[in-house]
Design an enzyme around this catalytic site. Structure first.
Site, PDB file in Angstrom:
ATOM      1  CE1 TYR A 154       9.431  16.507  -9.217  1.00 41.84           C
ATOM      2  CE2 TYR A 154       7.167  17.309  -9.240  1.00 41.84           C
ATOM      3  CZ  TYR A 154       8.215  16.678  -8.587  1.00 41.84           C
ATOM      4  OH  TYR A 154       8.057  16.218  -7.302  1.00 41.84           O
ATOM      5  CE  LYS A 169       9.339  10.816  -7.477  1.00 37.59           C
ATOM      6  NZ  LYS A 169       8.773   9.490  -7.226  1.00 37.59           N
ATOM      7  N   PRO A 195       3.355  10.262 -13.461  1.00 33.69           N
ATOM      8  CG  PRO A 195       2.697   9.177 -11.513  1.00 33.69           C
ATOM      9  CD  PRO A 195       3.917   9.675 -12.243  1.00 33.69           C
ATOM     10  N   GLY A 196       0.816  12.814 -13.547  1.00 31.98           N
ATOM     11  CA  GLY A 196       0.448  14.186 -13.163  1.00 31.98           C
ATOM     12  C   GLY A 196      -0.240  14.078 -11.813  1.00 31.98           C
TER      13      GLY A 196
HETATM   14  C1  HXC Z   1      11.576  22.941   4.847  1.00 30.29           C
HETATM   15  C2  HXC Z   1      11.541  20.818   5.795  1.00 30.29           C
HETATM   16  C3  HXC Z   1      10.139  20.712   5.562  1.00 30.29           C
HETATM   17  C4  HXC Z   1       9.485  21.834   4.934  1.00 30.29           C
HETATM   18  C5  HXC Z   1      10.816  18.872   6.503  1.00 30.29           C
HETATM   19  N1  HXC Z   1      11.896  19.654   6.379  1.00 30.29           N
HETATM   20  N2  HXC Z   1       9.722  19.494   6.003  1.00 30.29           N
HETATM   21  N3  HXC Z   1      12.259  21.902   5.440  1.00 30.29           N
HETATM   22  N4  HXC Z   1      10.245  22.902   4.607  1.00 30.29           N
HETATM   23  N5  HXC Z   1       8.178  21.815   4.675  1.00 30.29           N
HETATM   24  C6  HXC Z   1      13.260  19.358   6.812  1.00 30.29           C
HETATM   25  C7  HXC Z   1      13.361  19.135   8.324  1.00 30.29           C
HETATM   26  O1  HXC Z   1      13.399  20.369   9.031  1.00 30.29           O
HETATM   27  C8  HXC Z   1      14.683  18.354   8.414  1.00 30.29           C
HETATM   28  O2  HXC Z   1      15.796  19.180   8.256  1.00 30.29           O
HETATM   29  C9  HXC Z   1      14.634  17.493   7.146  1.00 30.29           C
HETATM   30  O3  HXC Z   1      13.712  18.122   6.251  1.00 30.29           O
HETATM   31  C10 HXC Z   1      14.154  16.073   7.424  1.00 30.29           C
HETATM   32  O4  HXC Z   1      12.892  16.168   8.068  1.00 30.29           O
HETATM   33  P1  HXC Z   1      12.371  15.026   9.053  1.00 30.29           P
HETATM   34  O5  HXC Z   1      10.987  15.390   9.445  1.00 30.29           O
HETATM   35  O6  HXC Z   1      13.376  14.774  10.115  1.00 30.29           O
HETATM   36  O7  HXC Z   1      12.439  13.752   8.068  1.00 30.29           O
HETATM   37  P2  HXC Z   1      11.631  12.408   8.067  1.00 30.29           P
HETATM   38  O8  HXC Z   1      10.978  12.155   9.400  1.00 30.29           O
HETATM   39  O9  HXC Z   1      12.542  11.377   7.508  1.00 30.29           O
HETATM   40  O10 HXC Z   1      10.418  12.682   7.042  1.00 30.29           O
HETATM   41  C11 HXC Z   1      10.650  12.780   5.665  1.00 30.29           C
HETATM   42  C12 HXC Z   1       9.733  13.821   5.006  1.00 30.29           C
HETATM   43  C13 HXC Z   1       8.254  13.617   5.381  1.00 30.29           C
HETATM   44  C14 HXC Z   1       9.990  13.739   3.511  1.00 30.29           C
HETATM   45  C15 HXC Z   1      10.185  15.226   5.506  1.00 30.29           C
HETATM   46  O11 HXC Z   1       7.480  14.584   4.740  1.00 30.29           O
HETATM   47  C16 HXC Z   1       7.780  12.248   4.992  1.00 30.29           C
HETATM   48  O12 HXC Z   1       7.874  11.306   5.787  1.00 30.29           O
HETATM   49  N6  HXC Z   1       7.255  12.079   3.736  1.00 30.29           N
HETATM   50  C17 HXC Z   1       6.830  10.775   3.187  1.00 30.29           C
HETATM   51  C18 HXC Z   1       5.616  10.853   2.332  1.00 30.29           C
HETATM   52  C19 HXC Z   1       5.624  11.903   1.243  1.00 30.29           C
HETATM   53  O13 HXC Z   1       6.449  12.842   1.263  1.00 30.29           O
HETATM   54  N7  HXC Z   1       4.688  11.774   0.270  1.00 30.29           N
HETATM   55  C20 HXC Z   1       4.551  12.725  -0.804  1.00 30.29           C
HETATM   56  C21 HXC Z   1       5.014  12.151  -2.079  1.00 30.29           C
HETATM   57  S1  HXC Z   1       4.360  13.113  -3.428  1.00 30.29           S
HETATM   58  P3  HXC Z   1      16.616  19.821   9.519  1.00 30.29           P
HETATM   59  O14 HXC Z   1      17.848  20.402   8.914  1.00 30.29           O
HETATM   60  O15 HXC Z   1      15.705  20.863  10.099  1.00 30.29           O
HETATM   61  O16 HXC Z   1      16.896  18.693  10.470  1.00 30.29           O
HETATM   62  C22 HXC Z   1       5.538  13.171  -4.644  1.00 30.29           C
HETATM   63  C23 HXC Z   1       5.235  13.663  -6.057  1.00 30.29           C
HETATM   64  C24 HXC Z   1       4.204  14.662  -6.156  1.00 30.29           C
HETATM   65  O17 HXC Z   1       6.605  12.803  -4.460  1.00 30.29           O
HETATM   66  C25 HXC Z   1       3.945  15.232  -7.531  1.00 30.29           C
HETATM   67  C26 HXC Z   1       2.579  15.830  -7.531  1.00 30.29           C
HETATM   68  C27 HXC Z   1       2.087  16.312  -8.803  1.00 30.29           C
HETATM   69  P1  NAP Z   2       2.215   8.772  -0.216  1.00 28.99           P
HETATM   70  O1  NAP Z   2       0.914   8.127   0.093  1.00 28.99           O
HETATM   71  O2  NAP Z   2       2.788   9.733   0.771  1.00 28.99           O
HETATM   72  O3  NAP Z   2       3.261   7.619  -0.526  1.00 28.99           O
HETATM   73  C1  NAP Z   2       4.619   7.659  -0.204  1.00 28.99           C
HETATM   74  C2  NAP Z   2       4.969   6.367   0.497  1.00 28.99           C
HETATM   75  O4  NAP Z   2       6.388   6.298   0.649  1.00 28.99           O
HETATM   76  C3  NAP Z   2       4.355   6.229   1.878  1.00 28.99           C
HETATM   77  O5  NAP Z   2       3.664   5.005   1.944  1.00 28.99           O
HETATM   78  C4  NAP Z   2       5.544   6.206   2.839  1.00 28.99           C
HETATM   79  O6  NAP Z   2       5.320   5.322   3.909  1.00 28.99           O
HETATM   80  C5  NAP Z   2       6.649   5.707   1.923  1.00 28.99           C
HETATM   81  N1  NAP Z   2       7.976   6.159   2.342  1.00 28.99           N
HETATM   82  C6  NAP Z   2       8.392   7.413   2.604  1.00 28.99           C
HETATM   83  N2  NAP Z   2       9.652   7.424   3.018  1.00 28.99           N
HETATM   84  C7  NAP Z   2      10.063   6.125   3.007  1.00 28.99           C
HETATM   85  C8  NAP Z   2      11.278   5.465   3.349  1.00 28.99           C
HETATM   86  N3  NAP Z   2      12.347   6.160   3.776  1.00 28.99           N
HETATM   87  N4  NAP Z   2      11.347   4.113   3.227  1.00 28.99           N
HETATM   88  C9  NAP Z   2      10.270   3.407   2.800  1.00 28.99           C
HETATM   89  N5  NAP Z   2       9.105   3.966   2.470  1.00 28.99           N
HETATM   90  C10 NAP Z   2       9.000   5.318   2.567  1.00 28.99           C
HETATM   91  O7  NAP Z   2       2.127   9.589  -1.592  1.00 28.99           O
HETATM   92  P2  NAP Z   2       1.659   9.136  -3.054  1.00 28.99           P
HETATM   93  O8  NAP Z   2       1.057  10.351  -3.667  1.00 28.99           O
HETATM   94  O9  NAP Z   2       0.897   7.878  -3.019  1.00 28.99           O
HETATM   95  O10 NAP Z   2       3.057   8.894  -3.772  1.00 28.99           O
HETATM   96  C11 NAP Z   2       3.419   7.638  -4.301  1.00 28.99           C
HETATM   97  C12 NAP Z   2       4.401   7.817  -5.437  1.00 28.99           C
HETATM   98  O11 NAP Z   2       3.794   8.530  -6.503  1.00 28.99           O
HETATM   99  C13 NAP Z   2       5.653   8.611  -5.069  1.00 28.99           C
HETATM  100  O12 NAP Z   2       6.774   8.066  -5.721  1.00 28.99           O
HETATM  101  C14 NAP Z   2       5.361   9.986  -5.640  1.00 28.99           C
HETATM  102  O13 NAP Z   2       6.534  10.708  -5.914  1.00 28.99           O
HETATM  103  C15 NAP Z   2       4.629   9.590  -6.903  1.00 28.99           C
HETATM  104  N6  NAP Z   2       3.793  10.640  -7.511  1.00 28.99           N
HETATM  105  C16 NAP Z   2       2.633  10.993  -6.913  1.00 28.99           C
HETATM  106  C17 NAP Z   2       1.842  11.944  -7.525  1.00 28.99           C
HETATM  107  C18 NAP Z   2       0.514  12.354  -6.961  1.00 28.99           C
HETATM  108  O14 NAP Z   2      -0.120  13.234  -7.528  1.00 28.99           O
HETATM  109  N7  NAP Z   2       0.050  11.736  -5.880  1.00 28.99           N
HETATM  110  C19 NAP Z   2       2.255  12.528  -8.733  1.00 28.99           C
HETATM  111  C20 NAP Z   2       3.461  12.146  -9.287  1.00 28.99           C
HETATM  112  C21 NAP Z   2       4.225  11.179  -8.680  1.00 28.99           C
HETATM  113  P3  NAP Z   2       5.982   5.489   5.368  1.00 28.99           P
HETATM  114  O15 NAP Z   2       5.769   6.899   5.770  1.00 28.99           O
HETATM  115  O16 NAP Z   2       5.286   4.473   6.206  1.00 28.99           O
HETATM  116  O17 NAP Z   2       7.441   5.144   5.186  1.00 28.99           O
END
Ligand code: HXC
Ligand code: NAP
Length: 294
Positions: A154, A169, A195-196
């Site tokens: 996307y 992205k 990736p999907g």
């Molecule tokens: C609405 C939300 C929310 C939700 C968090 N927030 N989750 N708002 N709905 N579900 C808001 C919080 O209320 C806060 O705003 C702000 O976002 C920041 O949240 P924190 O928890 O303080 O942030 P932080 O501790 O830095 O954590 C970051 C995070 C968390 C992104 C929210 O989920 C995380 O650590 N993610 C890392 C791993 C990850 O996301 N992996 C997935 C990647 S998959 P306010 O205003 O309330 O303070 C991907 C591609 C997928 O990227 C494609 C698939 C096909």
């Molecule tokens: P994941 O396991 O949640 O990986 C995300 C990683 O990012 C975690 O290891 C997390 O570690 C790290 N991270 C998050 N915030 C960070 C920060 N502020 N600084 C440094 N590191 C940070 O999810 P995943 O599915 O493997 O995703 C990996 C990549 O693939 C991402 O770029 C995602 O957008 C992409 N992707 C995934 C999919 C899918 O289907 N899984 C599809 C399309 C694209 P910490 O929390 O320890 O920081």
């Protein structure tokens, strides 16, 4: 399905690659394969305990060398520390895999400003900070480095309900292409993978929580009718980080079982049965005959 590694065993021997978000999910799987191919790998993310555990596990499994350095990719001092520690330990840096991300599914109007910032800062700012820091080091030291950015499909189509992630992205993808044009003269290559769905706990917890998980089966709109295998992504990532892809730069390669193609106007018609196609054919032919008589 078990995926075999596609490159020869020494394909990355002597190379040092930094993997952001290398402690979990796809970053961990790709790191494992890079190590199997002979690379030294630095993994970094915010949680030191998670990357320490992964480093221990991957070193025991592959016999390779892993350095684990805590880093928030939104912080340039921490990025520079990862680079300094990597150079101290392994002597140099040859590759950067920008894989860290933050994401969650939500209607955009429910997001606070901070929520939007949080995702964009991790995904876009984190990617350009790390790329800029490593790029400057490569240019100064005349090292022909390689950047690989983990994107999404996307990034080009856009997607509702993950708008901050799509914005970030998309920006990172344009950076990939723009810098590939600008830094080619230094021998630096930049590519992306889109990736999907590849199941990981990080993505599934935040994008397919209940009741969404029961409402939508991601495989139902994928022509190959399955999600991706981590090994399939690791093969592509290792290839793009290796010298075997030496003439590829500024590219984004989609690996999604054909999912994006389903945007095609009629691509979703596979539920039409053979009997229904017989009926449709007759209806069309009848209309053709009628129009010839007009
Ligand atoms: C609405 C939300 C929310 C939700 C968090 N927030 N989750 N708002 N709905 N579900 C808001 C919080 O209320 C806060 O705003 C702000 O976002 C920041 O949240 P924190 O928890 O303080 O942030 P932080 O501790 O830095 O954590 C970051 C995070 C968390 C992104 C929210 O989920 C995380 O650590 N993610 C890392 C791993 C990850 O996301 N992996 C997935 C990647 S998959 P306010 O205003 O309330 O303070 C991907 C591609 C997928 O990227 C494609 C698939 C096909
Ligand atoms: P994941 O396991 O949640 O990986 C995300 C990683 O990012 C975690 O290891 C997390 O570690 C790290 N991270 C998050 N915030 C960070 C920060 N502020 N600084 C440094 N590191 C940070 O999810 P995943 O599915 O493997 O995703 C990996 C990549 O693939 C991402 O770029 C995602 O957008 C992409 N992707 C995934 C999919 C899918 O289907 N899984 C599809 C399309 C694209 P910490 O929390 O320890 O920081």
């Amino acid at each position: 399905m078990n995926v075999s590694g596609m490159l020869r065993d020494d394909a990355l021997k002597g190379k040092t690659i930094i993997v952001t978000g290398g402690g979990t999910g796809l970053g961990k799987s790709i790191s494992r394969y890079l190590l199997q191919l002979g690379a030294n790998v630095t993994i970094c993310s915010r949680r030191q305990n998670v990357i320490d555990e992964t480093a221990k596990e991957l070193m025991a499994e592959t016999g390779g060398q892993v350095l684990a350095v805590a880093c928030d990719v939104r912080n340039t001092t921490e990025i520079e520390n990862v680079m300094a520690r990597t150079i101290d330990t392994f002597g140099r840096i040859d590759g950067l895999l920008n894989n860290s991300a933050g994401n969650f599914i939500s209607p955009t109007e429910r997001l606070s400003y901070k929520a939007f910032d949080t995702i964009v800062d991790i995904v876009l700012r984190g990617t350009y900070y790390f790329t800029l820091a490593v790029g400057k080091y490569w240019i100064e030291n005349k090292i022909p480095g390689t950047v690989l950015n983990i994107s999404t499909t996307y990034a080009t189509t856009g997607s509702g309900y993950v708008v901050p992630s799509a914005v970030a992205k998309g920006g990172a993808l344009i950076m990939t292409k723009s810098l590939a044009a600008e830094w080619g003269k230094y021998g630096i290559r930049l590519n992306a993978i889109a990736p999907g769905p590849f199941p990981t706990k990080g993505a599934w917890d935040r994008l397919f929580p209940e009741p969404l998980a029961s409402m939508m089966d991601p495989t139902s709109r994928i022509p190959l009718h399955r999600v991706g295998e981590h090994g399939e992504l690791a093969n592509l990532a290792a290839f793009l980080l290796s010298d075997f892809s030496g003439y590829i730069t500024g590219e984004s390669i989609t690996i999604d079982g054909g999912e994006v193609l389903m945007a095609g106007e009629f691509s979703h018609l596979e539920k039409v049965t053979s009997d229904q196609w017989d009926m449709i054919e007759q209806t069309i032919k009848q209309a053709n005959r009628a129009s010839k008589k007009e």
